[in-house]
Write an enzyme that holds these catalytic residues in place. Structure first.
Site, PDB file in Angstrom:
ATOM      1  CE  LYS A   1      -3.981  -1.976   2.059  1.00  0.00           C
ATOM      2  NZ  LYS A   1      -5.225  -1.579   3.084  1.00  0.00           N
TER       3      LYS A   1
ATOM      4  CD  GLU B   1      -5.809  16.545  -0.585  1.00  0.00           C
ATOM      5  OE1 GLU B   1      -5.310  16.281   0.684  1.00  0.00           O
ATOM      6  OE2 GLU B   1      -4.832  17.054  -1.288  1.00  0.00           O
TER       7      GLU B   1
ATOM      8  CG  ASN C   1      -7.900   1.085  -0.626  1.00  0.00           C
ATOM      9  OD1 ASN C   1      -7.891   2.148  -1.314  1.00  0.00           O
ATOM     10  ND2 ASN C   1      -8.790   0.334  -0.335  1.00  0.00           N
TER      11      ASN C   1
ATOM     12  CG  ASP D   1      -8.528   0.450   3.260  1.00  0.00           C
ATOM     13  OD1 ASP D   1      -9.154  -0.222   2.751  1.00  0.00           O
ATOM     14  OD2 ASP D   1      -7.018   0.337   3.251  1.00  0.00           O
TER      15      ASP D   1
ATOM     16  N   GLY E   1      -6.012   2.623  19.134  1.00  0.00           N
ATOM     17  CA  GLY E   1      -4.800   1.897  18.492  1.00  0.00           C
ATOM     18  C   GLY E   1      -4.288   3.156  17.242  1.00  0.00           C
TER      19      GLY E   1
ATOM     20  CE1 TYR F   1     -12.173 -11.156   6.725  1.00  0.00           C
ATOM     21  CE2 TYR F   1     -11.723  -8.615   6.752  1.00  0.00           C
ATOM     22  CZ  TYR F   1     -11.418  -9.840   6.095  1.00  0.00           C
ATOM     23  OH  TYR F   1     -10.533 -10.068   5.014  1.00  0.00           O
TER      24      TYR F   1
HETATM   25  P1  ATR Z   1      -1.957  -1.649  11.397  1.00  0.00           P
HETATM   26  O1  ATR Z   1      -2.246  -2.888  10.349  1.00  0.00           O
HETATM   27  O2  ATR Z   1      -3.301  -1.073  11.460  1.00  0.00           O
HETATM   28  O3  ATR Z   1      -0.888  -0.874  11.090  1.00  0.00           O
HETATM   29  P2  ATR Z   1      -0.481  -2.801  13.788  1.00  0.00           P
HETATM   30  O4  ATR Z   1       0.613  -2.053  13.252  1.00  0.00           O
HETATM   31  O5  ATR Z   1      -0.398  -4.222  13.892  1.00  0.00           O
HETATM   32  O6  ATR Z   1      -1.694  -2.608  12.909  1.00  0.00           O
HETATM   33  O7  ATR Z   1      -1.212  -2.249  14.911  1.00  0.00           O
HETATM   34  C1  ATR Z   1      -1.318  -1.033  15.338  1.00  0.00           C
HETATM   35  C2  ATR Z   1      -1.861  -0.790  16.734  1.00  0.00           C
HETATM   36  O8  ATR Z   1      -2.225  -1.882  17.373  1.00  0.00           O
HETATM   37  C3  ATR Z   1      -0.906   0.176  17.143  1.00  0.00           C
HETATM   38  O9  ATR Z   1      -1.381   1.059  17.768  1.00  0.00           O
HETATM   39  C4  ATR Z   1      -0.270  -0.838  18.529  1.00  0.00           C
HETATM   40  O10 ATR Z   1      -0.014  -0.209  19.820  1.00  0.00           O
HETATM   41  P3  ATR Z   1       1.496   0.418  19.801  1.00  0.00           P
HETATM   42  O11 ATR Z   1       1.561   1.801  19.274  1.00  0.00           O
HETATM   43  O12 ATR Z   1       1.494   0.760  21.412  1.00  0.00           O
HETATM   44  O13 ATR Z   1       2.501  -0.534  19.355  1.00  0.00           O
HETATM   45  C5  ATR Z   1      -1.598  -1.658  18.904  1.00  0.00           C
HETATM   46  N1  ATR Z   1      -1.422  -2.856  19.523  1.00  0.00           N
HETATM   47  C6  ATR Z   1      -1.055  -3.860  19.001  1.00  0.00           C
HETATM   48  N2  ATR Z   1      -1.081  -4.970  20.094  1.00  0.00           N
HETATM   49  C7  ATR Z   1      -1.416  -4.219  20.976  1.00  0.00           C
HETATM   50  C8  ATR Z   1      -1.706  -4.988  22.305  1.00  0.00           C
HETATM   51  N3  ATR Z   1      -1.306  -6.122  22.554  1.00  0.00           N
HETATM   52  N4  ATR Z   1      -2.210  -4.142  23.260  1.00  0.00           N
HETATM   53  C9  ATR Z   1      -2.438  -2.732  22.837  1.00  0.00           C
HETATM   54  N5  ATR Z   1      -2.279  -2.179  21.421  1.00  0.00           N
HETATM   55  C10 ATR Z   1      -1.652  -2.850  20.723  1.00  0.00           C
END
Ligand code: ATR
Length: 276
Positions: free
Chosen positions: A66, A78, A87, A103, A124, A215
């Site tokens: 991506k 944008e 995507n 998305d 997150g 999902y």
């Molecule tokens: P994406 O695909 O959206 O980029 P990712 O990078 O796997 O997903 O996860 C992103 C988010 O999940 C992050 O905000 C991460 O928190 P940190 O910034 O502290 O790393 C959060 N995250 C992943 N595992 C977690 C857990 N066990 N508890 C709390 N937050 C979690």
């Protein structure tokens, strides 16, 4: 020439997009097809050149390309600029290839009717959260709070997107009754990941909207817990379907039947969970 569309990624065999797009194309009697293409990392540039040369009318991009696709496009919209991730690629009449990100808008569409004044909590701060927050911003929503395990990751996102403010996960639990919409974007609850809840929900506002971008499973422990507080729960299938439907509408000029598709995929995934 018959039109054709594609999705590129690695892995790609699990993608539900070919099923979805092929169904919509046939329902709408559009003479085109949609194929999954597995691309190895070293071949990304050649693969994109191939898509362009072979007359692909537009394609979706999934993990892990991506971000990497951006240098090979003529421009980005944008929707993709703020988050640096594409995507959907659209071919214009004058043969230019423009990157979009559907998305976040797909996610917002999956929520159904909501109000611009709603107080929104995002849990997150990864790539998915970025797309969603950017779409809320572009949609004119202003009351956005980000709760994350690591403050600096959330603060970077807030700085880059110029919207929202940060609270800790503990603060989110304590202030939960002030939020109308709660969005879970971490991988927790996903099949083969930790089954823990990112925050406890005992202070959840009655009838709040609680969404999880996961999902698989259709009902995460987070959504299961939210139903105890009469929340309107929404799983990640709606986001998946609507991001595809928006891409479809960019390519074909018509918005396909997305609610039927959510029901059909829910059935295919073995659930009977009605998420709206
Ligand atoms: P994406 O695909 O959206 O980029 P990712 O990078 O796997 O997903 O996860 C992103 C988010 O999940 C992050 O905000 C991460 O928190 P940190 O910034 O502290 O790393 C959060 N995250 C992943 N595992 C977690 C857990 N066990 N508890 C709390 N937050 C979690």
């Amino acid at each position: 020439m018959k039109k054709w569309f594609a999705v590129i990624g690695n892995p790609i065999s699990h993608s539900l997009s070919p099923f979805m797009h092929e169904k919509w194309l046939s329902e709408l009697e559009i003479d085109a097809s949609y194929i999954p293409i597995h691309v190895e990392e070293d071949n990304l540039e050649e693969a994109i050149m191939g898509l362009k040369l072979l007359g692909c009318s537009g394609w979706n991009v999934t993990v892990p390309y991506k971000e990497a696709i951006i240098p090979f496009l003529d421009d980005i919209d944008e929707s993709a600029k703020g988050i640096g991730a594409v995507n959907t690629v659209v071919k214009t009449k004058d043969n230019r290839f423009i990157g979009y990100n559907t998305d976040g808008f797909g996610f917002i569409k999956s929520l159904g009717p909501i109000n611009l004044e709603d107080n929104i909590l995002i849990i997150g701060a990864g790539g998915a959260a970025r797309g969603i927050v950017n779409a809320f911003k572009q949609g004119g929503f202003t009351n956005i709070t980000i709760a994350n395990r690591t403050a600096k990751n959330a603060e970077k996102m807030i700085h880059d997107l110029q919207i929202g403010h940060f609270i800790t996960l503990n603060e989110a639990e304590a202030q939960l009754n002030s939020f109308d919409i709660v969005v879970q974007t971490t991988p927790q609850g996903m099949k083969n990941q930790a089954n823990t809840l990112p925050i406890q929900l005992n202070k959840l506002k009655q009838h709040a909207i609680v969404a999880d971008i996961v999902y698989n499973p259709l009902v995460t422990p987070f959504l299961e817990e939210a139903t105890k507080y009469n929340a309107r729960t929404i799983n990640g299938l709606g986001m998946l379907v609507h991001q595809g439907a928006i891409a479809f509408s960019y390519w074909n000029g018509v918005y396909p039947k997305s609610e039927d598709m959510i029901d059909r995929l829910t059935e295919n995934l073995g659930g009977n969970y009605v998420n709206r």
